[in-house]
Scaffold this active site. Sequence first.
Site, PDB file in Angstrom:
ATOM      1  N   GLY A 186       0.835  -1.208   0.000  1.00 50.69           N
ATOM      2  CA  GLY A 186       0.000   0.000   0.000  1.00 50.69           C
ATOM      3  C   GLY A 186       0.860   1.243   0.000  1.00 50.69           C
TER       4      GLY A 186
ATOM      5  N   GLY B  66      -2.658  -2.550   8.063  1.00 46.88           N
ATOM      6  CA  GLY B  66      -3.925  -2.487   7.314  1.00 46.88           C
ATOM      7  C   GLY B  66      -5.071  -3.155   8.071  1.00 46.88           C
TER       8      GLY B  66
ATOM      9  N   ASP C 169      -2.627   3.189  19.065  1.00 48.37           N
ATOM     10  CA  ASP C 169      -3.537   3.294  20.207  1.00 48.37           C
ATOM     11  C   ASP C 169      -2.742   3.517  21.494  1.00 48.37           C
ATOM     12  OD1 ASP C 169      -5.813   2.475  18.475  1.00 48.37           O
ATOM     13  OD2 ASP C 169      -4.702   0.585  18.438  1.00 48.37           O
TER      14      ASP C 169
ATOM     15  N   HIS D 256      -7.633  -3.830  17.688  1.00 46.40           N
ATOM     16  CA  HIS D 256      -7.495  -2.452  17.214  1.00 46.40           C
ATOM     17  C   HIS D 256      -8.845  -2.044  16.625  1.00 46.40           C
ATOM     18  CE1 HIS D 256      -6.273   1.175  15.225  1.00 46.40           C
ATOM     19  NE2 HIS D 256      -6.693   0.693  14.075  1.00 46.40           N
TER      20      HIS D 256
HETATM   21  P1  NAX Z   1      -4.976   4.454   1.633  1.00 45.01           P
HETATM   22  O1  NAX Z   1      -6.275   4.030   1.068  1.00 45.01           O
HETATM   23  O2  NAX Z   1      -4.507   5.864   1.471  1.00 45.01           O
HETATM   24  O3  NAX Z   1      -3.810   3.512   1.060  1.00 45.01           O
HETATM   25  C1  NAX Z   1      -3.946   2.140   0.974  1.00 45.01           C
HETATM   26  C2  NAX Z   1      -3.146   1.683  -0.224  1.00 45.01           C
HETATM   27  O4  NAX Z   1      -3.147   0.262  -0.243  1.00 45.01           O
HETATM   28  C3  NAX Z   1      -3.720   2.168  -1.571  1.00 45.01           C
HETATM   29  O5  NAX Z   1      -2.713   2.876  -2.262  1.00 45.01           O
HETATM   30  C4  NAX Z   1      -4.110   0.862  -2.259  1.00 45.01           C
HETATM   31  O6  NAX Z   1      -3.887   0.926  -3.665  1.00 45.01           O
HETATM   32  C5  NAX Z   1      -3.166  -0.132  -1.589  1.00 45.01           C
HETATM   33  N1  NAX Z   1      -3.580  -1.519  -1.710  1.00 45.01           N
HETATM   34  C6  NAX Z   1      -4.830  -2.035  -1.695  1.00 45.01           C
HETATM   35  N2  NAX Z   1      -4.795  -3.360  -1.898  1.00 45.01           N
HETATM   36  C7  NAX Z   1      -3.501  -3.707  -2.010  1.00 45.01           C
HETATM   37  C8  NAX Z   1      -2.842  -4.940  -2.260  1.00 45.01           C
HETATM   38  N3  NAX Z   1      -3.509  -6.067  -2.413  1.00 45.01           N
HETATM   39  N4  NAX Z   1      -1.497  -4.924  -2.321  1.00 45.01           N
HETATM   40  C9  NAX Z   1      -0.812  -3.774  -2.177  1.00 45.01           C
HETATM   41  N5  NAX Z   1      -1.390  -2.580  -1.977  1.00 45.01           N
HETATM   42  C10 NAX Z   1      -2.724  -2.540  -1.895  1.00 45.01           C
HETATM   43  O7  NAX Z   1      -5.037   4.047   3.178  1.00 45.01           O
HETATM   44  P2  NAX Z   1      -4.088   4.517   4.381  1.00 45.01           P
HETATM   45  O8  NAX Z   1      -4.657   5.711   5.004  1.00 45.01           O
HETATM   46  O9  NAX Z   1      -2.683   4.535   3.940  1.00 45.01           O
HETATM   47  O10 NAX Z   1      -4.339   3.312   5.398  1.00 45.01           O
HETATM   48  C11 NAX Z   1      -3.883   2.004   5.118  1.00 45.01           C
HETATM   49  C12 NAX Z   1      -4.491   1.014   6.086  1.00 45.01           C
HETATM   50  O11 NAX Z   1      -4.106   1.301   7.433  1.00 45.01           O
HETATM   51  C13 NAX Z   1      -6.028   1.034   6.096  1.00 45.01           C
HETATM   52  O12 NAX Z   1      -6.485  -0.318   6.134  1.00 45.01           O
HETATM   53  C14 NAX Z   1      -6.357   1.713   7.417  1.00 45.01           C
HETATM   54  O13 NAX Z   1      -7.614   1.333   7.894  1.00 45.01           O
HETATM   55  C15 NAX Z   1      -5.231   1.216   8.272  1.00 45.01           C
HETATM   56  N6  NAX Z   1      -4.960   1.954   9.505  1.00 45.01           N
HETATM   57  C16 NAX Z   1      -4.544   1.235  10.584  1.00 45.01           C
HETATM   58  C17 NAX Z   1      -4.200   1.834  11.764  1.00 45.01           C
HETATM   59  C18 NAX Z   1      -3.723   1.017  12.921  1.00 45.01           C
HETATM   60  O14 NAX Z   1      -3.467   1.617  13.962  1.00 45.01           O
HETATM   61  N7  NAX Z   1      -3.582  -0.298  12.854  1.00 45.01           N
HETATM   62  C19 NAX Z   1      -4.330   3.294  11.939  1.00 45.01           C
HETATM   63  C20 NAX Z   1      -4.332   4.051  10.650  1.00 45.01           C
HETATM   64  C21 NAX Z   1      -5.103   3.400   9.525  1.00 45.01           C
HETATM   65  O15 NAX Z   1      -6.470   3.684   9.705  1.00 45.01           O
END
Ligand code: NAX
Length: 326
Positions: free
Chosen positions: A11, A128, A157, A185
Amino acid sequence: SSTPLKVAVTGAAGQIGYSLLFRLASGALGDRPVELRLLEITPALKALEGVVMELDDCAFPTLAGVEIGDDAEKVFDGVNLALLVGARPRGPGMERGDLLEANGAIFTAQGKALNKVAADDVRIGVTGNPANTNALIALSNAPDIPTDRFSALTRLDHNRAISQLAAKTGAPVTDITRMTIWGNHSATQYPDLFHAEVGGRNAAEVVGDQRWLEDDFIPTVAKRGAAIIEARGSSSAASAASATIDAARDWLFGSAKDDWVSMAVLSDGSYGVPEGIVSSFPVTTKDGDWEIVQGLEIDDFSRGRIDASTAELSEERATVTELGLI
Ligand code: NAX
């Protein structure tokens, strides 16, 4: 060693990636050079090329190379650290089960690819969402990688909880130790002040206000992600990247003496958390290994909160089991 640390980020063209890559490349994990291996879906590769142009333009002394691609087996080849950030966000009308299924496809494939091509010493951190269950899916699909090499991120968190407690008590964040996030989470997570300390004194006693703890502290930490979306118009990215770095750095190089960190790891049954779910615990880390802190007393209030969050994880586990993902 001067052999580069090979770090995969999935990502990588996303919001978190835009902050994370520059920190990794500029030495957040130490002086050892880093080679970045960036995975994206095909339609995002062009945007990712733009990010790589910017990485080049920083001329970071610790950046030994960058490779990008949409083929996990190529990108993960020989990686020592894999930060799985990319995930499928919840779209309109998507139920929780749909979300687990969409992400299941991603994390089964990535688990299999890591199993096949990652370095023997690989450590895998899942950011993710739904992070805990995505980590469970990945580790279940990587039978040759020890399960303790997988963790899911609850460090954001944890850091949020430290920051809220510091603000409440007027103490600097450096005075706050032994913070714990238990469970998932998600909104059910349990940030625990009964074992945390402020300047060496029990945090719950220093605060002395159970109402604040229940009605203010816990919901503020658990709903912080939503509050940031509300204020900023998009989800937390820089803080999530920072926490992803904190978690990886402490895992590889060790947690501070007399302190611990929160990490979601495969439960061994400690503290009555069901085995077979990836749940957040207090852990100490050293040289790439973690150990759950043992012997903490859990009162009835904490017991109820831990059980509620781990019950949610057990439900997620049941759903992905039914879907045949684990
Ligand atoms: P974005 O939507 O800006 O970026 C995600 C990226 O992942 C996109 O560029 C997409 O093309 C790519 N992607 C999707 N499927 C893929 C695959 N199969 N292989 C490789 N890349 C792929 O999201 P962003 O704000 O960067 O957040 C990423 C993830 O972190 C989300 O799932 C979000 O919910 C999660 N988070 C987790 C947090 C935690 O504390 N654990 C906090 C922050 C965030 O909310």
